[in-house]
Design an enzyme around this catalytic site. Sequence first.
Site, mmCIF file in Angstrom:
data_model
loop_
_atom_site.group_PDB
_atom_site.id
_atom_site.type_symbol
_atom_site.label_atom_id
_atom_site.label_comp_id
_atom_site.label_asym_id
_atom_site.label_seq_id
_atom_site.Cartn_x
_atom_site.Cartn_y
_atom_site.Cartn_z
ATOM 1 N N SER A 30 0.734 -1.331 0.034
ATOM 2 C CA SER A 30 -0.113 -0.133 -0.091
ATOM 3 C C SER A 30 0.800 1.242 -0.101
ATOM 4 C CB SER A 30 -0.907 -0.059 1.141
ATOM 5 O OG SER A 30 -1.599 1.246 1.179
ATOM 6 N N LEU A 31 0.676 2.412 -0.620
ATOM 7 C CA LEU A 31 0.988 3.500 -0.805
ATOM 8 C C LEU A 31 0.363 4.540 0.042
ATOM 9 C CD1 LEU A 31 1.428 3.804 -4.759
ATOM 10 C CD2 LEU A 31 3.187 3.299 -2.997
ATOM 11 N N SER A 32 -0.786 3.991 1.011
ATOM 12 C CA SER A 32 -1.222 5.012 2.023
ATOM 13 C C SER A 32 -0.364 5.784 2.869
ATOM 14 C CB SER A 32 -2.192 4.172 2.447
ATOM 15 O OG SER A 32 -3.173 5.136 3.159
ATOM 16 N N THR A 75 -9.130 -1.009 4.855
ATOM 17 C CA THR A 75 -9.007 -1.724 3.753
ATOM 18 C C THR A 75 -9.511 -3.247 4.072
ATOM 19 O OG1 THR A 75 -7.901 -1.945 1.766
ATOM 20 C CG2 THR A 75 -6.706 -2.155 3.719
ATOM 21 N N LYS A 79 -13.642 -3.623 5.395
ATOM 22 C CA LYS A 79 -14.460 -2.448 5.115
ATOM 23 C C LYS A 79 -15.999 -2.458 5.618
ATOM 24 C CE LYS A 79 -11.796 -0.665 1.147
ATOM 25 N NZ LYS A 79 -12.003 -0.334 -0.216
#
Length: 315
Positions: A30-32, A75, A79
């Site tokens: 993840s780039l979050s 995520t 969710k």
Amino acid sequence: MAQQTESHESSRLDAVERHGYLFGHPIAHSLSPLLHQTIYDGIGLPWSQFPLDSTDMALFLRLREDPRFYGASVTMPHKVAILPHLDGLTPEGSAVGAVNTLFIRTDPETGKRLYMGTNTDVIGIRDSFYANVSDPDTSFHGRPALVVGGGGAARSAVYALRTWMKASKVYLVNRDRAEVRAVIEECTARGYGDDLIDVSTVSQAQELEGVGAIVACVPNFSPKTETEKEARAVLECFLQKSHKGAILEMCYHPSPWTEIAEISQKEDWKVILGTEAMIYQGLEQDKYWTGKTVEQMPVKKVMEVIAAKLSEARL
């Protein structure tokens, strides 16, 4: 060893004024956290989002009690599972029936902390189109739209297309008819399921009006089974029609340039990469967390940092 880990975690949290989490599993790609760190650094906030790669809901519920906790990206697989643990939902969170963002508000009467949920995936989809298409009226307003896939992202796409993007109807293309029925039933139950049409064959697609906006919500793979090949052929049938609009390819891992993106570009469609949707949904999250507007955030810098990270991953 556990004590050492907890001590290390505590020192990381102490190094920032406030913290949030990316809560899900698996999340290694993840780039979050990088996206949000770029925003916080750009607006001068000593905050950080930390990855919490876990399926342990009880652990997360304990961690969110920290007074320095500002919220979380939620995520898969949480969710939907997070819903019973929230005090309220925004209209988007309620309509989609899944939450990707937890934020905090205060009850004005009691002063009690309220854990609220929203779905910013729908905003990411919407804003990706409007940021990249100069003339929406000509491109996709008032036309049918198309969603490829049958999972949670497909539901978010239907919501965005019907609520904000003026789609006259939405065609659903997927290898699994049961998944399509589930999407139609759920969207109908939540109030935005009118004019959802299951398109299962090329002959059916050939008879239908061309589309203006397409959202592809499937992993990047070459079709192998007969149902996968038919679904891809249906998509290609729409791409080959005379009207050319814009397609958002939601898949961006491991690379944002997919088979579907390649085919679409060859058919003269405007291709919007999935990283755009990821960035715009992240900016929307930080509106809830920081109280800043998108105009106050370093959007250009975020796009540069994410592009550089993806380019580095491909080397």
